[in-house]
Design a protein around this motif. Sequence first.
Motif, PDB file in Angstrom:
ATOM      1  N   PRO A 319     -27.158  19.306  -4.198  1.00 18.73           N
ATOM      2  CA  PRO A 319     -27.300  19.282  -5.654  1.00 18.73           C
ATOM      3  C   PRO A 319     -25.933  19.075  -6.292  1.00 18.73           C
ATOM      4  CG  PRO A 319     -28.497  21.133  -4.686  1.00 18.73           C
ATOM      5  CD  PRO A 319     -27.641  20.561  -3.605  1.00 18.73           C
ATOM      6  N   GLN A 320     -25.865  18.184  -7.268  1.00 18.81           N
ATOM      7  CA  GLN A 320     -24.588  17.867  -7.907  1.00 18.81           C
ATOM      8  C   GLN A 320     -24.472  18.583  -9.249  1.00 18.81           C
ATOM      9  OE1 GLN A 320     -21.966  15.995  -6.585  1.00 18.81           O
ATOM     10  NE2 GLN A 320     -23.211  16.295  -4.740  1.00 18.81           N
ATOM     11  N   LEU A 321     -23.316  19.192  -9.477  1.00 19.57           N
ATOM     12  CA  LEU A 321     -23.060  19.969 -10.688  1.00 19.57           C
ATOM     13  C   LEU A 321     -22.204  19.123 -11.619  1.00 19.57           C
ATOM     14  CD1 LEU A 321     -22.170  23.344  -8.923  1.00 19.57           C
ATOM     15  CD2 LEU A 321     -24.428  22.392  -9.431  1.00 19.57           C
ATOM     16  N   LEU A 322     -22.805  18.705 -12.721  1.00 23.55           N
ATOM     17  CA  LEU A 322     -22.121  17.818 -13.655  1.00 23.55           C
ATOM     18  C   LEU A 322     -22.206  18.350 -15.068  1.00 23.55           C
ATOM     19  CD1 LEU A 322     -24.387  15.971 -11.834  1.00 23.55           C
ATOM     20  CD2 LEU A 322     -22.760  14.207 -12.463  1.00 23.55           C
ATOM     21  N   THR A 323     -21.248  17.954 -15.893  1.00 22.17           N
ATOM     22  CA  THR A 323     -21.315  18.204 -17.327  1.00 22.17           C
ATOM     23  C   THR A 323     -21.636  16.878 -17.998  1.00 22.17           C
ATOM     24  OG1 THR A 323     -19.744  20.026 -17.220  1.00 22.17           O
ATOM     25  CG2 THR A 323     -20.063  18.987 -19.355  1.00 22.17           C
ATOM     26  N   ILE A 324     -22.749  16.842 -18.723  1.00 22.47           N
ATOM     27  CA  ILE A 324     -23.182  15.595 -19.341  1.00 22.47           C
ATOM     28  C   ILE A 324     -23.257  15.748 -20.850  1.00 22.47           C
ATOM     29  CG2 ILE A 324     -24.477  14.959 -17.282  1.00 22.47           C
ATOM     30  CD1 ILE A 324     -27.027  15.681 -18.697  1.00 22.47           C
ATOM     31  N   ASN A 325     -23.199  14.621 -21.522  1.00 20.64           N
ATOM     32  CA  ASN A 325     -23.348  14.557 -22.972  1.00 20.64           C
ATOM     33  C   ASN A 325     -24.602  13.783 -23.290  1.00 20.64           C
ATOM     34  OD1 ASN A 325     -21.586  15.421 -25.320  1.00 20.64           O
ATOM     35  ND2 ASN A 325     -20.074  15.107 -23.684  1.00 20.64           N
ATOM     36  N   LYS A 326     -25.633  14.476 -23.740  1.00 19.33           N
ATOM     37  CA  LYS A 326     -26.913  13.829 -24.033  1.00 19.33           C
ATOM     38  C   LYS A 326     -27.299  14.097 -25.479  1.00 19.33           C
ATOM     39  CE  LYS A 326     -31.699  13.494 -22.394  1.00 19.33           C
ATOM     40  NZ  LYS A 326     -32.433  13.953 -23.583  1.00 19.33           N
ATOM     41  N   ASP A 327     -27.452  13.027 -26.220  1.00 20.40           N
ATOM     42  CA  ASP A 327     -27.847  13.125 -27.629  1.00 20.40           C
ATOM     43  C   ASP A 327     -26.913  14.039 -28.410  1.00 20.40           C
ATOM     44  OD1 ASP A 327     -30.036  11.501 -26.982  1.00 20.40           O
ATOM     45  OD2 ASP A 327     -31.273  13.241 -26.471  1.00 20.40           O
ATOM     46  N   GLY A 328     -25.614  13.928 -28.090  1.00 18.74           N
ATOM     47  CA  GLY A 328     -24.617  14.709 -28.810  1.00 18.74           C
ATOM     48  C   GLY A 328     -24.485  16.144 -28.361  1.00 18.74           C
ATOM     49  N   LYS A 329     -25.216  16.523 -27.332  1.00 19.07           N
ATOM     50  CA  LYS A 329     -25.178  17.904 -26.839  1.00 19.07           C
ATOM     51  C   LYS A 329     -24.537  17.937 -25.458  1.00 19.07           C
ATOM     52  CE  LYS A 329     -28.201  21.824 -25.682  1.00 19.07           C
ATOM     53  NZ  LYS A 329     -29.617  22.267 -25.534  1.00 19.07           N
ATOM     54  N   THR A 330     -23.593  18.862 -25.265  1.00 18.62           N
ATOM     55  CA  THR A 330     -22.954  19.032 -23.961  1.00 18.62           C
ATOM     56  C   THR A 330     -23.805  19.970 -23.106  1.00 18.62           C
ATOM     57  OG1 THR A 330     -20.756  18.699 -24.898  1.00 18.62           O
ATOM     58  CG2 THR A 330     -20.880  19.805 -22.765  1.00 18.62           C
ATOM     59  N   ILE A 331     -24.144  19.518 -21.915  1.00 23.19           N
ATOM     60  CA  ILE A 331     -25.025  20.281 -21.025  1.00 23.19           C
ATOM     61  C   ILE A 331     -24.376  20.403 -19.652  1.00 23.19           C
ATOM     62  CG2 ILE A 331     -27.298  20.393 -19.927  1.00 23.19           C
ATOM     63  CD1 ILE A 331     -28.328  18.537 -22.154  1.00 23.19           C
ATOM     64  N   ASP A 332     -24.255  21.631 -19.159  1.00 23.99           N
ATOM     65  CA  ASP A 332     -23.895  21.841 -17.765  1.00 23.99           C
ATOM     66  C   ASP A 332     -25.171  21.658 -16.955  1.00 23.99           C
ATOM     67  OD1 ASP A 332     -21.292  22.275 -18.328  1.00 23.99           O
ATOM     68  OD2 ASP A 332     -21.328  24.443 -18.038  1.00 23.99           O
ATOM     69  N   ALA A 333     -25.212  20.593 -16.173  1.00 22.43           N
ATOM     70  CA  ALA A 333     -26.444  20.197 -15.500  1.00 22.43           C
ATOM     71  C   ALA A 333     -26.300  20.283 -13.992  1.00 22.43           C
ATOM     72  CB  ALA A 333     -26.821  18.771 -15.904  1.00 22.43           C
ATOM     73  N   VAL A 334     -27.445  20.317 -13.308  1.00 27.04           N
ATOM     74  CA  VAL A 334     -27.504  20.171 -11.858  1.00 27.04           C
ATOM     75  C   VAL A 334     -28.516  19.068 -11.590  1.00 27.04           C
ATOM     76  CG1 VAL A 334     -29.195  22.066 -11.696  1.00 27.04           C
ATOM     77  CG2 VAL A 334     -27.994  21.278  -9.644  1.00 27.04           C
ATOM     78  N   ALA A 335     -28.131  18.115 -10.742  1.00 23.13           N
ATOM     79  CA  ALA A 335     -28.991  16.971 -10.444  1.00 23.13           C
ATOM     80  C   ALA A 335     -29.214  16.898  -8.946  1.00 23.13           C
ATOM     81  CB  ALA A 335     -28.349  15.680 -10.952  1.00 23.13           C
ATOM     82  N   VAL A 336     -30.435  16.547  -8.566  1.00 19.44           N
ATOM     83  CA  VAL A 336     -30.750  16.434  -7.144  1.00 19.44           C
ATOM     84  C   VAL A 336     -31.504  15.131  -6.911  1.00 19.44           C
ATOM     85  CG1 VAL A 336     -32.917  17.745  -7.319  1.00 19.44           C
ATOM     86  CG2 VAL A 336     -31.689  17.647  -5.136  1.00 19.44           C
ATOM     87  N   ALA A 337     -31.058  14.380  -5.897  1.00 17.74           N
ATOM     88  CA  ALA A 337     -31.725  13.148  -5.482  1.00 17.74           C
ATOM     89  C   ALA A 337     -32.629  13.456  -4.296  1.00 17.74           C
ATOM     90  CB  ALA A 337     -30.696  12.088  -5.106  1.00 17.74           C
ATOM     91  N   THR A 338     -33.723  12.715  -4.166  1.00 16.82           N
ATOM     92  CA  THR A 338     -34.722  13.043  -3.157  1.00 16.82           C
ATOM     93  C   THR A 338     -34.840  11.962  -2.098  1.00 16.82           C
ATOM     94  OG1 THR A 338     -36.620  11.978  -4.217  1.00 16.82           O
ATOM     95  CG2 THR A 338     -36.028  14.196  -4.988  1.00 16.82           C
ATOM     96  N   LYS A 339     -35.510  12.307  -1.007  1.00 17.04           N
ATOM     97  CA  LYS A 339     -35.727  11.348   0.072  1.00 17.04           C
ATOM     98  C   LYS A 339     -36.683  10.240  -0.349  1.00 17.04           C
ATOM     99  CE  LYS A 339     -36.231  12.936   4.344  1.00 17.04           C
ATOM    100  NZ  LYS A 339     -36.632  13.804   5.483  1.00 17.04           N
ATOM    101  N   HIS A 340     -37.508  10.469  -1.370  1.00 12.22           N
ATOM    102  CA  HIS A 340     -38.430   9.422  -1.795  1.00 12.22           C
ATOM    103  C   HIS A 340     -37.966   8.699  -3.049  1.00 12.22           C
ATOM    104  CE1 HIS A 340     -39.652  13.136  -3.681  1.00 12.22           C
ATOM    105  NE2 HIS A 340     -40.737  12.673  -4.235  1.00 12.22           N
ATOM    106  N   GLY A 341     -36.665   8.860  -3.368  1.00 10.83           N
ATOM    107  CA  GLY A 341     -36.056   7.960  -4.340  1.00 10.83           C
ATOM    108  C   GLY A 341     -36.038   8.413  -5.776  1.00 10.83           C
ATOM    109  N   PHE A 342     -36.279   9.701  -6.049  1.00 10.48           N
ATOM    110  CA  PHE A 342     -36.299  10.185  -7.422  1.00 10.48           C
ATOM    111  C   PHE A 342     -35.042  10.985  -7.742  1.00 10.48           C
ATOM    112  CE2 PHE A 342     -41.013   9.880  -6.739  1.00 10.48           C
ATOM    113  CZ  PHE A 342     -41.217   8.850  -7.652  1.00 10.48           C
TER     114      PHE A 342
END
Length: 746
Positions: A319-342
């Motif tokens: 799982p990747q820990l990133l800080t993103i800016n979405k719609d003007g809002k700063t979000i500390d996010a976690v993103a995970v990629a899957t074996k079936h491509g999502f």
Amino acid sequence: MHLKYPFTKIYIFVLVVLSAVQTGCQTDLPSSENTTWTHYGGSPGQSKFFNASEINKENVDQLEVAWVYPTEEQMPNFFSPIVVDTTMYLVGKNSSLIAINLHTREEIWIHANLTGITKRGINYWESEDKNDRRLLLTVNNSLQAIDAVTGESIQSFGKNGYVDLRQGLDRDPTSIRRIQPMMPGVIYDDLVIMGSAPGENYFSAPGHIRAYHVVTGELMWTFHTIPQPGEYGYETWPKDAYKYVGGVNAWSEISVDVEKGIAYLPLGSPTYDYYGADRVGSNLFGNSLVALDARTGERLWHFQTVHHDLWDYDLSPAPQLLTINKDGKTIDAVAVATKHGFMFVFDRVTGEPVFPIEEKAFPPSEMPGEEAWPTQPIPSLPNFTRNEVTVETLNPYFSDSVREVWIQRLGEAKSGLYVPPSDQYETIMMPGALGGANFGNTASDPASGIMYVQTQEHASIYKLNKVEPPKIDLSENEVLRVMNLYDNTCKSCHGVDMSGGVGPSLLNVGQHMIYDEFKSIVINGKGQMPGFIHVDEETLKALYRYLGGNPRTFNFRRNIETKTPEGPVVATGGVEILPDENRASPMSEYPEGVDHPADRYTTDYGLDWPGLAAPPWSSLVAYDLNKGTIKWRRPIGQDSLYVQGDPSKGAPGGVLRKGMVITSSGLVFATAKGGKLYALDADDGEIVWETTLSHEVNGQPSMFLLDGKQYLVVNASSNFARDSYDHSKKAGALPKGYVVFALPKK
């Protein structure tokens, strides 16, 4: 949108506290962070990000080999080195742990013959005053500690110098043949948080997550990945499932947000992977991203990416820990990629999906007793793989005769996302058991919100077969089946005459290994050997007899002969692991009194035609998670498996279990099949430098600074799968080993 946690009073309090911490934290990376490589993925967050700018887009094409530490071993070496101050720790010389002085490039110490060590990495920990520095490693189902300064085993760790990882899993420990993880754990404060790799057979051990004290070896907490009575998620299984279901394990990279004190677990499939009549339900926490309090092991939130998995769609990349800016809002996010491509993205603290996720309906199963879950979560982000093989997408390099065969097979098979396996027809899954994204295949620039995925689009062809009761007497015809099994499965590694090659010799192996252990290794795998779950009991017994054993007798295993390597050897073999007094056989039947299906079904991994669909088979994909878009995609790797004509040209493909390093200077270093090493421009994916190594790479690259100079380390010590691009035979080829790159001296 489906949130997967209850809002208890305690949890709300924790949420408020963590949110307050989050609000007050600096979101950009301080310049002092990510300048070391003391963890498998560089840092506890497993980002593979390195903060240094000496090597940049303008000069990367000047990179050259600074030095090589050779390994010169027959067995492939997948180790990912770590660097602490001026010392590099690596594995070489017949599974020895070695400390290298980076100034002199000489060996400081060698802890020899750690046979059974987890080959992909170790953990490093130091006390605040740095007086206690230790390496945590797993060897033959045990967790051990070695003094990082002297190389000697720390006898005060655990009991008799080790922790038995088979203990505490609610099964007879002596019946467990395989549990140690394929990857190192992750360090948080004075804890090492451990996953496991119990195998994927019926009745494999459960993959509970455990944390141990790095100094004492004491078990500090356990998170039951297969819930027990009274625990959250217990109702998503049959009432006795926790007694016999295995898996649901973190067999790859666990990520930790050190500031927030949260561990993020990518959990795998329940066993058995392809037939789940004995585990009716959604099966929490299988195939789930789980956020735990890293100090206590308490669940904070989770999201299940596949309900009641029937396709071996583990969560395996970090799982990747990133800080993103979405719609003007700063979000500390976690993103995970899957074996079936999502790609799934969540708020790191609350578990709230950052981008919408919709439950969509999929076909039911036609297998007896099987209840495929009626819906599956589909994220709104673009997926990074194809999910179907059709006549139109067949590999264009097939000959006309092969193409005609596949047109007929496709007409009789079913292909598409979440098509349940069957015993009546083939199901062709894209991607199959190898991913998609597999372990080591994700990285990120944490402050920019850009995430990188190495993806492999290899199909698997499944067909379920009923497991028949084993026979006691074997005929000559059944022995012939053994030879067919050996020729198709074992010969490429163990040699035509069984005397060894990439793998060890099997001559008379049955005379020094009991049958239960032999069976466990073949079915579940061991070390770098994969498991072959499709091999039936009858053939296993015949193979064991052919190798000199008798399944009806218990032969005690002889000591394996080892050689002491040259150099400053300070210890050998780790601590002595005490033998079991009364060793139980691996669990092979349901517990007495437990309801269960009358029949079991299995399939192999269906990997005979990995290049079934048209290339490219492997790519590096950059996601901009600020916008929720794919920024760029670049085919990488060399794979000539299905190319007609000049095989040296190859076709793009072949990422399986490689790695990346992302730099603050805007470079993405990536390894790929065929000994390929690339530097890509992080902005657009253009290849700005590439080289072909003399040997294959199957470990995570590392990066370090020494006296202000920047170095890249790549473990190129695996054999090539096919002679068509065996670069080790070319003039000027480097030896197997750890290849260190740097810019020329000024």
